[in-house]
Design a protein around this motif. Structure first.
Motif, PDB file in Angstrom:
ATOM      1  N   ASP A   1       0.734  -1.260   0.102  1.00 35.86           N
ATOM      2  CA  ASP A   1       0.153   0.025   0.014  1.00 35.86           C
ATOM      3  C   ASP A   1       0.695   1.190   0.007  1.00 35.86           C
ATOM      4  O   ASP A   1       1.505   1.410   0.752  1.00 35.86           O
TER       5      ASP A   1
ATOM      6  N   THR B   1      -3.942  14.413  -0.173  1.00 39.63           N
ATOM      7  CA  THR B   1      -4.923  14.295   0.662  1.00 39.63           C
ATOM      8  C   THR B   1      -4.614  12.955   1.658  1.00 39.63           C
ATOM      9  O   THR B   1      -5.001  12.755   2.833  1.00 39.63           O
ATOM     10  N   ASP B   2      -4.397  12.089   1.022  1.00 45.89           N
ATOM     11  CA  ASP B   2      -4.036  10.392   1.717  1.00 45.89           C
ATOM     12  C   ASP B   2      -2.868  10.747   2.712  1.00 45.89           C
ATOM     13  O   ASP B   2      -3.003  10.031   3.620  1.00 45.89           O
ATOM     14  N   ARG B   3      -2.002  11.401   2.372  1.00 48.62           N
ATOM     15  CA  ARG B   3      -0.730  11.708   3.165  1.00 48.62           C
ATOM     16  C   ARG B   3      -0.987  12.548   4.473  1.00 48.62           C
ATOM     17  O   ARG B   3      -0.093  12.309   5.474  1.00 48.62           O
TER      18      ARG B   3
ATOM     19  N   SER C   1       4.550   3.464   7.737  1.00 53.04           N
ATOM     20  CA  SER C   1       3.516   3.264   8.527  1.00 53.04           C
ATOM     21  C   SER C   1       3.436   1.769   9.085  1.00 53.04           C
ATOM     22  O   SER C   1       3.283   0.934   8.203  1.00 53.04           O
TER      23      SER C   1
ATOM     24  N   TYR D   1      -0.663  11.624   8.085  1.00 58.67           N
ATOM     25  CA  TYR D   1       0.525  11.171   8.635  1.00 58.67           C
ATOM     26  C   TYR D   1       1.598  12.021   8.777  1.00 58.67           C
ATOM     27  O   TYR D   1       2.745  11.672   8.950  1.00 58.67           O
TER      28      TYR D   1
ATOM     29  N   ARG E   1       2.448   1.316   3.768  1.00 54.96           N
ATOM     30  CA  ARG E   1       1.899   0.665   4.612  1.00 54.96           C
ATOM     31  C   ARG E   1       1.951  -0.868   4.434  1.00 54.96           C
ATOM     32  O   ARG E   1       1.121  -1.418   4.051  1.00 54.96           O
TER      33      ARG E   1
ATOM     34  N   LEU F   1       0.907   5.419  -0.655  1.00 53.14           N
ATOM     35  CA  LEU F   1       0.089   6.485  -0.796  1.00 53.14           C
ATOM     36  C   LEU F   1       0.871   7.602  -1.417  1.00 53.14           C
ATOM     37  O   LEU F   1       1.770   7.958  -0.360  1.00 53.14           O
ATOM     38  N   THR F   2       0.485   8.295  -2.191  1.00 51.95           N
ATOM     39  CA  THR F   2       1.365   9.543  -2.842  1.00 51.95           C
ATOM     40  C   THR F   2       0.356  10.825  -2.982  1.00 51.95           C
ATOM     41  O   THR F   2       1.055  11.850  -2.966  1.00 51.95           O
ATOM     42  N   ASP F   3      -0.828  10.616  -3.056  1.00 56.06           N
ATOM     43  CA  ASP F   3      -1.689  11.783  -2.950  1.00 56.06           C
ATOM     44  C   ASP F   3      -1.725  12.447  -1.839  1.00 56.06           C
ATOM     45  O   ASP F   3      -1.852  12.044  -0.474  1.00 56.06           O
TER      46      ASP F   3
END
Length: 475
Positions: free
Chosen positions: A19, A25-27, A92, A30, A46, A21-23
């Motif tokens: 998994d 909003t998604d980051r 994560s 964290y 992740r 996450l590069t966007d």
């Protein structure tokens, strides 16, 4: 192309099940810490299995990218968030869970690093057990190991270090190597205790992927009271009496100042002020007794024992007591930080001193603040039974100079010097080092220690893949 982008591309191709996450909003969740630490990550990875952790760490070494290992991101010193450069990768551990393997006879549990403390205790309760490192937050087990958390019941049960039987970790050097020290043994005297390198060191020596913990039977009965000593001298005598007469059952002894308690009273409904009838007193003790023996067995009754103690010392050591309301009393204790946020900007210190020196330390610290920074309001509380002091101050929004970060840093530095140099204490009792406390770590750590710790870090992580902090000499 930057190294981090190359790493992200490699991981996406070589490990499509990982998994990533590069966007933005998604980051976002964290990239900001619970109290300190705001940055920008190139991506968040992740992993859901130790093999994926190994692959990420090995790839980070190959591409020269620094990882920031993060559990539940509840730390208070900025150690689990990326810097502002946008090149670091957050690793994560939230998905490193799997089965929670309980051994009731051995009173141990083997658990993934991403399991939350609340999840662990929910599962343990099915077997009448619990992990007693009690915190206001809900961290992951891996994060608790990295920070060596303590909490309100350290007095009886100890911190994570004292309850860690085994650990599994992924090393940066050799890149991605798995170190399996995950044994459920209380006795294992075969030399160097390697697992201790991963406890309280903020992830600098490896990524914890699983652990085996000592667990305990749930208490069958508890008794709780909030005691207000008749004076400062009586505070010490009361602590001695509690240890001498009730030490076998004493599971918690928390300290709460008048200012801290009354801040909670101002901001929460249905909270009783323990100082209402004691004009001269300014400190209270929240005392908890616990036992696995039911009250019907052997005639043991903790509430009766506590009441007998209160009656014998009332008027001499104890000036006031609130009893029989454990939920309300613990609500008072756990609501302090939330309440004082409403009073202004918090300057929070996490300190410890020897218990025998606590009254003198408290008096000197308060005198220093009153003399040099008279506009600051003090709301101190903490783990009195183990010497922990949350010396929180508030810079008021009104009737005070405009908030000045440089002055706040000066206050922090002066109180740290007082704690370490005058009272042989610690400037970070529970929260660890992290970027927020890095300069104080260097100021108060002996050169010889820095040299040896730096040598170990250089051996296990020569490219500093796993930590934002260099724990050795220099920068």
């Amino acid at each position: 192309m930057s190294s981090s982008k190359e790493l992200i591309g490699f991981l996406s191709q070589a490990h499509p099940d990982l998994d990533v996450l590069t966007d933005a909003t998604d980051r976002a969740g964290y990239e900001t810490g619970a109290r300190y630490g705001v940055g920008t990550a190139a991506a968040v990875v992740r992993p859901a299995a130790r093999e994926q952790v190994q692959a990420v760490v090995a790839a980070a070494q190959r591409f020269g990218v620094r990882l920031v290992v993060q559990g539940a991101n509840t730390g208070l010193v900025g150690a689990s968030t990326p810097d502002a450069g946008g090149e670091q990768i957050v690793l994560s551990t939230a998905r490193l869970k799997g089965a929670i393997a309980v051994d009731p006879l051995n009173q141990s549990v083997t658990v993934g690093a991403g399991v939350l403390l609340s999840e662990l205790n929910t599962r343990l309760a099915q077997d009448g057990l619990f992990f007693p490192v009690d915190l206001g937050a809900d961290p992951t087990i891996g994060g608790m190991i990295a920070a060596n958390t303590g909490g309100a019941r350290l007095l009886k049960y100890g911190d994570v270090r004292q309850n860690l039987l085994g650990v599994e970790a992924v090393l940066a050097e050799p890149a991605g190597e798995l170190l399996d020290l995950n044994r459920a043994l209380r006795k294992n005297n075969v030399g160097f205790d390697f697992k201790q390198l991963f406890v309280g060191t903020g992830g600098a020596f490896g990524v914890v992927t699983a652990a085996t913990l000592r667990v305990y039977p749930l208490p069958a009965q508890t008794a709780t009271a909030l005691l207000v000593p008749t004076g400062v001298a009586e505070l010490e005598a009361l602590l001695l009496a509690l240890n001498a007469e009730l030490g076998d059952f004493l599971s918690s002894c928390e300290g709460i100042s008048r200012e801290a308690a009354q801040a909670v009273v101002r901001h929460l409904d249905d909270v009783e002020d323990p100082f209402a009838e004691m004009e001269g007193a300014d400190y209270a003790m929240l005392v908890e007794l616990s036992s696995t023996m039911p009250s019907r067995a052997g005639g043991l009754d903790l509430e009766a024992l506590l009441m007998d103690f209160l009656e014998r010392h009332y008027g001499t050591l104890i000036g006031n007591a609130v009893v029989g309301k454990p939920e309300a009393l613990w609500r008072l204790r756990h609501s302090i930080t939330e309440s004082i946020r409403n009073e202004g900007k918090i300057i929070a210190l996490d300190l410890s001193v020897p218990r025998s020196r606590f009254p003198a330390f408290r008096a000197e610290a308060r005198a220093l603040i009153a003399a040099r920074y008279p506009w600051l309001r003090i709301y101190d509380f903490g783990h009195l039974g183990d010497g922990g002091v949350h010396l929180n101050m508030v810079w008021p929004l009104q009737d005070a100079p405009a908030y000045d970060e440089a002055v706040a840093s000066e206050v922090r530095a002066e109180l740290y010097r007082l704690t370490v140099e005058r009272f042989d204490g610690s400037f970070s009792a529970e929260h660890g080092i992290g970027p927020y406390n890095e300069r104080f770590y260097r100021d108060f750590t002996a050169d010889a220690v820095l040299g040896h710790v730096g040598a170990m870090q250089s051996r296990l992580d020569p490219r500093r893949t796993l930590s934002r902090l260099w724990l050795g000499k220099g920068e």
